[in-house]
Each structure stands twice: as C-alpha cells, then as structure tokens.
Design a protein around this motif. Structure first.
Motif, PDB file in Angstrom:
ATOM      1  N   ASP A 153       0.821  -1.208   0.000  1.00  0.00           N
ATOM      2  CA  ASP A 153       0.000   0.000   0.000  1.00  0.00           C
ATOM      3  C   ASP A 153       0.859   1.263   0.000  1.00  0.00           C
ATOM      4  O   ASP A 153       0.434   2.315   0.451  1.00  0.00           O
ATOM      5  CB  ASP A 153      -1.001  -0.001   1.164  1.00  0.00           C
ATOM      6  CG  ASP A 153      -0.319  -0.186   2.514  1.00  0.00           C
ATOM      7  OD1 ASP A 153       0.920  -0.292   2.557  1.00  0.00           O
ATOM      8  OD2 ASP A 153      -1.045  -0.215   3.524  1.00  0.00           O
ATOM      9  N   PRO A 157      -4.235   2.994  -2.052  1.00  0.00           N
ATOM     10  CA  PRO A 157      -4.891   2.875  -0.743  1.00  0.00           C
ATOM     11  C   PRO A 157      -5.226   1.424  -0.420  1.00  0.00           C
ATOM     12  O   PRO A 157      -5.536   0.634  -1.320  1.00  0.00           O
ATOM     13  CB  PRO A 157      -6.166   3.718  -0.901  1.00  0.00           C
ATOM     14  CG  PRO A 157      -6.316   4.019  -2.340  1.00  0.00           C
ATOM     15  CD  PRO A 157      -5.036   3.731  -3.039  1.00  0.00           C
ATOM     16  N   TRP A 158      -5.162   1.093   0.861  1.00  0.00           N
ATOM     17  CA  TRP A 158      -5.463  -0.275   1.277  1.00  0.00           C
ATOM     18  C   TRP A 158      -6.892  -0.664   0.885  1.00  0.00           C
ATOM     19  O   TRP A 158      -7.160  -1.833   0.565  1.00  0.00           O
ATOM     20  CB  TRP A 158      -5.250  -0.461   2.778  1.00  0.00           C
ATOM     21  CG  TRP A 158      -5.609  -1.846   3.199  1.00  0.00           C
ATOM     22  CD1 TRP A 158      -6.752  -2.239   3.840  1.00  0.00           C
ATOM     23  CD2 TRP A 158      -4.865  -3.049   2.923  1.00  0.00           C
ATOM     24  NE1 TRP A 158      -6.763  -3.615   3.997  1.00  0.00           N
ATOM     25  CE2 TRP A 158      -5.617  -4.138   3.441  1.00  0.00           C
ATOM     26  CE3 TRP A 158      -3.647  -3.305   2.297  1.00  0.00           C
ATOM     27  CZ2 TRP A 158      -5.176  -5.449   3.351  1.00  0.00           C
ATOM     28  CZ3 TRP A 158      -3.220  -4.619   2.210  1.00  0.00           C
ATOM     29  CH2 TRP A 158      -3.974  -5.677   2.720  1.00  0.00           C
ATOM     30  N   SER A 159      -7.799   0.294   0.850  1.00  0.00           N
ATOM     31  CA  SER A 159      -9.189  -0.029   0.506  1.00  0.00           C
ATOM     32  C   SER A 159      -9.295  -0.639  -0.900  1.00  0.00           C
ATOM     33  O   SER A 159     -10.115  -1.528  -1.133  1.00  0.00           O
ATOM     34  CB  SER A 159     -10.069   1.223   0.599  1.00  0.00           C
ATOM     35  OG  SER A 159      -9.616   2.214  -0.312  1.00  0.00           O
ATOM     36  N   VAL A 160      -8.465  -0.173  -1.833  1.00  0.00           N
ATOM     37  CA  VAL A 160      -8.468  -0.743  -3.191  1.00  0.00           C
ATOM     38  C   VAL A 160      -7.963  -2.187  -3.150  1.00  0.00           C
ATOM     39  O   VAL A 160      -8.531  -3.090  -3.790  1.00  0.00           O
ATOM     40  CB  VAL A 160      -7.591   0.103  -4.144  1.00  0.00           C
ATOM     41  CG1 VAL A 160      -7.384  -0.600  -5.487  1.00  0.00           C
ATOM     42  CG2 VAL A 160      -8.210   1.475  -4.351  1.00  0.00           C
ATOM     43  N   ALA A 162      -8.000  -4.256  -0.569  1.00  0.00           N
ATOM     44  CA  ALA A 162      -8.960  -5.118   0.134  1.00  0.00           C
ATOM     45  C   ALA A 162     -10.135  -5.467  -0.773  1.00  0.00           C
ATOM     46  O   ALA A 162     -10.613  -6.605  -0.791  1.00  0.00           O
ATOM     47  CB  ALA A 162      -9.443  -4.422   1.405  1.00  0.00           C
ATOM     48  N   ARG A 163     -10.592  -4.474  -1.547  1.00  0.00           N
ATOM     49  CA  ARG A 163     -11.713  -4.736  -2.451  1.00  0.00           C
ATOM     50  C   ARG A 163     -11.324  -5.734  -3.542  1.00  0.00           C
ATOM     51  O   ARG A 163     -12.100  -6.610  -3.908  1.00  0.00           O
ATOM     52  CB  ARG A 163     -12.177  -3.410  -3.065  1.00  0.00           C
ATOM     53  CG  ARG A 163     -13.341  -3.560  -4.004  1.00  0.00           C
ATOM     54  CD  ARG A 163     -13.966  -2.204  -4.360  1.00  0.00           C
ATOM     55  NE  ARG A 163     -14.726  -2.284  -5.599  1.00  0.00           N
ATOM     56  CZ  ARG A 163     -15.931  -2.843  -5.707  1.00  0.00           C
ATOM     57  NH1 ARG A 163     -16.498  -3.362  -4.645  1.00  0.00           N
ATOM     58  NH2 ARG A 163     -16.538  -2.904  -6.873  1.00  0.00           N
ATOM     59  N   GLN A 166     -11.230  -9.178  -2.023  1.00  0.00           N
ATOM     60  CA  GLN A 166     -12.603  -9.621  -1.778  1.00  0.00           C
ATOM     61  C   GLN A 166     -13.237 -10.153  -3.070  1.00  0.00           C
ATOM     62  O   GLN A 166     -13.796 -11.255  -3.099  1.00  0.00           O
ATOM     63  CB  GLN A 166     -13.381  -8.395  -1.272  1.00  0.00           C
ATOM     64  CG  GLN A 166     -14.875  -8.553  -1.192  1.00  0.00           C
ATOM     65  CD  GLN A 166     -15.288  -9.077   0.163  1.00  0.00           C
ATOM     66  OE1 GLN A 166     -14.574  -8.875   1.146  1.00  0.00           O
ATOM     67  NE2 GLN A 166     -16.405  -9.772   0.219  1.00  0.00           N
ATOM     68  N   GLN A 188      -0.512  -5.801   6.226  1.00  0.00           N
ATOM     69  CA  GLN A 188      -1.146  -6.156   4.954  1.00  0.00           C
ATOM     70  C   GLN A 188      -1.463  -7.647   4.881  1.00  0.00           C
ATOM     71  O   GLN A 188      -2.573  -8.042   4.545  1.00  0.00           O
ATOM     72  CB  GLN A 188      -0.241  -5.826   3.752  1.00  0.00           C
ATOM     73  CG  GLN A 188       0.059  -4.370   3.531  1.00  0.00           C
ATOM     74  CD  GLN A 188       1.488  -4.046   3.912  1.00  0.00           C
ATOM     75  OE1 GLN A 188       1.942  -4.428   5.002  1.00  0.00           O
ATOM     76  NE2 GLN A 188       2.200  -3.365   3.035  1.00  0.00           N
ATOM     77  N   GLU A 191      -4.197  -8.815   7.309  1.00  0.00           N
ATOM     78  CA  GLU A 191      -5.551  -8.439   6.880  1.00  0.00           C
ATOM     79  C   GLU A 191      -5.992  -9.262   5.671  1.00  0.00           C
ATOM     80  O   GLU A 191      -7.155  -9.662   5.563  1.00  0.00           O
ATOM     81  CB  GLU A 191      -5.605  -6.935   6.572  1.00  0.00           C
ATOM     82  CG  GLU A 191      -5.478  -6.092   7.833  1.00  0.00           C
ATOM     83  CD  GLU A 191      -5.655  -4.606   7.580  1.00  0.00           C
ATOM     84  OE1 GLU A 191      -6.478  -4.213   6.712  1.00  0.00           O
ATOM     85  OE2 GLU A 191      -4.959  -3.815   8.249  1.00  0.00           O
TER      86      GLU A 191
ATOM     87  N   GLU B 265      -6.520   7.871  -4.701  1.00  0.00           N
ATOM     88  CA  GLU B 265      -7.404   7.700  -3.537  1.00  0.00           C
ATOM     89  C   GLU B 265      -8.850   7.801  -4.007  1.00  0.00           C
ATOM     90  O   GLU B 265      -9.177   8.608  -4.880  1.00  0.00           O
ATOM     91  CB  GLU B 265      -7.150   8.809  -2.494  1.00  0.00           C
ATOM     92  CG  GLU B 265      -5.824   8.714  -1.778  1.00  0.00           C
ATOM     93  CD  GLU B 265      -5.813   7.635  -0.697  1.00  0.00           C
ATOM     94  OE1 GLU B 265      -6.888   7.183  -0.283  1.00  0.00           O
ATOM     95  OE2 GLU B 265      -4.703   7.237  -0.296  1.00  0.00           O
TER      96      GLU B 265
END
Lengths: 267, 267
Positions: A153, A157-160, A162-163, A166, A188, A191, B265
């Motif tokens: 990351d 961003p970590w959100s990208v 993680a998505r 998923q 990382q 998670e 972001e």
C-alpha cells in the motif's frame, strides 16, 4: 483508432535500452535474449541484489547499483545514458513487466515527454515470474484462472487492495500475492489472510515460495488455516488455491498441488 | 499439517519426465533448462505445431506428435514411457503451468494413483507465457494487479466464466484472456466483450497479441469500443486495460501501453 505497433524497429540512434528480468534467479531459467543484452551492455543499472545475480560483469562494463526504492530515478538515469549513445540494460528480478522495472521505465518516459527519449531503441525482455517458478516447483496451481495482486500500500490505498482481494475471492480465482509486507510491517498480510479465510475453507491449499531457484529455496504447502505470517517476508510469493485446487499425495513423500481445468456445474 | 517440499530429489529410477514450455516461440525466450531437457530427451511428446517449434530433433530421438485435444492421453503416454526408464519431455507452448500441459500431467498422475508413476523424477520447467510476451512488446500493461482467465467453456460452465469476468471487471483488474474461441465459435468472446463494455470506458486500451515472437507476430492496440471479434482467434491473447492503464504516444509513431503502480485515492 486502431494501430498495429512495430515497436521493434530500430530507430536512428546508437544507444539502446533493454529492460530485462532475471527470472527467479536460476541461470537455467534466464532467457537467452536477456543474457545477450547483459553481454552487449555498456551500462548495467539495477538494485544491487539483482546485479549480484546478473553478474559477474567485465571490466569494460559500468555497473550502477542502487537502493531498491528509487525505481523512477533508475529509469531516468537509464534513458539519459541511452540518449547519450550508451547501450544500457536495466535489471529486474522475475518478469520486468510484473510489479517490476518496466512500469517505472514507462512512467519515466511519459513524464519526461522528451523526443530524444521517445526515439531510443527500447525493448522489454520478458522473464519467468516468481509465482510461475514457485508454481512449477509444486505442480500446477496456476493451471487455471488466477490473479496476481500486490499487497503493497505504498502507492495505492489499502481499501483498493482489500476490495480486489474480496472480489478475487468471490470469483474463486487462484490468487498469487506479491509484496506481502515484512515482519516489521505485517498488517497487509494479516488483513489479507483474515479476508481470505472468510471466503475459502480452512483446508484450501496455500503455497509459500521463497527464493525459488536460488540456493536457499523453500517451498511450503500448508492449509489456509495454518498459514503463519511469520513464515512470510518480502522474498515470499504466496499462492492461495481456489475451491478446486487439489493436493496429490504421491509416492516417496512427494506432494503436488494443482488446479484442474474442469469446473463442476453449479448445483 | 504443513510440509516443506523437496520435489527436486531424484528418486531411484533411470527414467524421468520434464514438462517444458517453449515460451512464446522465439528461441531467444526459451529457458536454457527447457533447451537442455529437449537435448537430453529420448522421447518428445506434444501437439505437432509445438513440436515443429521445438525441433529439429536428432535421429536417435523419438518424436510423438498428436492432436491438440488429447492432453490427458499424452500425459499418460509420457508417464508410461518414463516408468519404463525413458527420458521423456512433454512440450507445451508458453508456460506449461498456465492453461497448458502441466495440469493434464497432474490429472493423469492423480487418476492413475500408481506408485510407479509417483516415484518418477518429474520436473515442470516454467516458461514465458503468451500474455507476458505480448505485454513486453507493448510496454507494461501487466505492471500492476491483473488476472488471467480462459474463455473456453469446454470443461467449465459459461456461468462460471461470466461471473469471473464480472468480478474481475468490478475489481478493476487488468484482464488477460486466453482461448477466446474461433471464428466458427465466436460466442465466448462476443459475450465477454459485451460484459466488459458495461464496466470499462470505450477508450480503455485493449491489446490483441498474435503469434508473438514468431515471424507472423502482430500486436494491435485498440480502444475497447473498437475491438472487432474478427481480429481474434485461438492464437490471440487479449489484454484489457484497467481504469488506470495508459497509452504513451512516443516519438516516431511509437506507442506504449502501461498500468501505473499508483492508484488514486477514492474520491
């Protein structure tokens, strides 16, 4: 507009730039084209660990080693040397086109927007990636649909991340993970593991491949439930099986892991 | 239970089996380990198009060519020859571990459940895949997170393929497509295109790579909106960019395509 590209044509310049991948590190897996580029180069640029694998070099070759974090500077330096007429090789590990130097070279080229750089005879020579080398050691876990994801990351961003994990898990893809972090920065991989354990059974085969093709090579096969983040560092590639990935317990204590070509009809 | 695997140990048998990949077809991209296996082999097994690329062979080598559809038979034949003491090579294109013969070899081994096969010195030698070779020609489109999917519905239901495409598109992965079908059976690629066009903009860069590394090599860069299924056949690998994949219009009419390492972001 569609265009057929002929990027191989050699422009009118003495200098050239080759971006090569060493493959996993075993010379027996290094493409002859990469070997030839190393032999013909006047200037060789790269992270010092990779240069040690690529050498030895001759006295008439200039070796420019660097820290691993300055990819863009390394790429710019290479263009400058080639624009001045040099025969320049940038050394990556694995495949330069997979989480490696070819991308930084493209970024440098685009940002500079310099016609003198744009006309340089630039070639990217592909290599065997760490995931492919680890897969070959243990069978054929990447034998069917798979994805290759970076857990770093630093630049996204970590959100990208993680998505993507998923959705890849929902798609039942085999997942090869690069840049799992380090013992100092384990968040990382921790998670990612937690997320994958929500989607895959505890028995899902996981392969931890480290330093494949080098003297300290290690390949571990473990169920997803038993993966220990302490076994993973920046030199580890991780392959998470799909629901279909299977283990063969062969004779003489050998085990193989593969993902079949067939997929059952939905119930 | 975790196990560290040492599948390289040579068992007590004269025979061996190597599953090799030719890479994209250019000898300059063939791993020396694969070249050595071809040289040491007594029996060489493969689809005849690949055997033509792998040869010429010596008079003392037996060449067993076959139709492309009998992967499992080819794998069984190879085990039989190796179990009888032969030095046997199975030839794949690209990487044998990616939609190729290594999986069929694993299937044959598991189904036979024969200790004489399980103790054979079996090695899979990785190679450079068609997607990697096409990517290198045009820049670094696989430079960040990507997936590799087969569109063939011979062995899995189309619903699984469509769902994987859908989720990969939602994950904004670069997508490399293998086995896009043929002019006679265009439905897979047509349906894939329709699905991808719902998720990606019309300008998304698409790369059509055909016969990369061979004399009739062709690389086309086209916006997603203009992809014509008539340009695609079983020898084509297709790379669909993510939302971040970019085109560089360099000097002298050259274009490069790459996927940056960074990701914006979320707004």
């Amino acid at each position: 507009m569609q265009l057929e590209q002929q990027n191989r044509a050699k422009p009118n310049s003495e200098g050239w730039l080759r971006v090569i991948g060493l493959g996993p590190g075993d010379p027996a897996l290094l493409a002859p084209a990469a070997r030839a580029a190393l032999s013909e180069a006047e200037d060789i640029i790269g992270y010092r660990t990779y240069l040690q694998l690529a050498g030895p070099f001759r006295d008439d070759q200039r070796v420019h080693d660097s820290d691993n974090r300055v990819e863009l500077e390394r790429a710019r330096h290479a263009f400058q040397l080639a624009a001045a007429g040099g025969r320049v090789v940038i050394v990556s590990s694995g495949d330069p086109g997979v989480f490696a130097m070819a991308t930084a070279v493209m970024e440098a080229l685009e940002q500079a927007n310099d016609p003198a750089w744009g006309t340089i005879d630039l070639q990217i020579i592909p290599g065997i990636s760490a995931a492919q080398a680890a897969a070959a050691r243990i069978g054929a876990p990447l034998g069917h649909d798979f994805c290759t994801l970076s857990l770093s990351d630093n630049l996204k961003p970590w959100s990208v991340i993680a998505r993507r994990l998923q959705l890849a898990a929902e798609a039942d893809l085999v997942i090869a993970l690069y840049n799992p972090g380090s013992h100092a920065r384990p968040h990382q991989f921790n998670e990612a593991l937690a997320l994958l354990r929500e989607h895959r059974t505890p028995e899902t085969p996981v392969i931890l491949g480290r330093s494949i093709g080098r003297t300290d090579e290690q390949v571990i096969v473990t169920p997803l439930a038993e993966v220990d983040p302490a076994q993973v560092d920046m030199r580890t590639v991780i392959i998470i099986g799909s629901s279909q990935t299977r283990i063969i317990e062969a004779a003489a204590g050998r085990r193989w892991v593969y993902t079949p070509r067939w997929y059952p009809e939905a119930g």
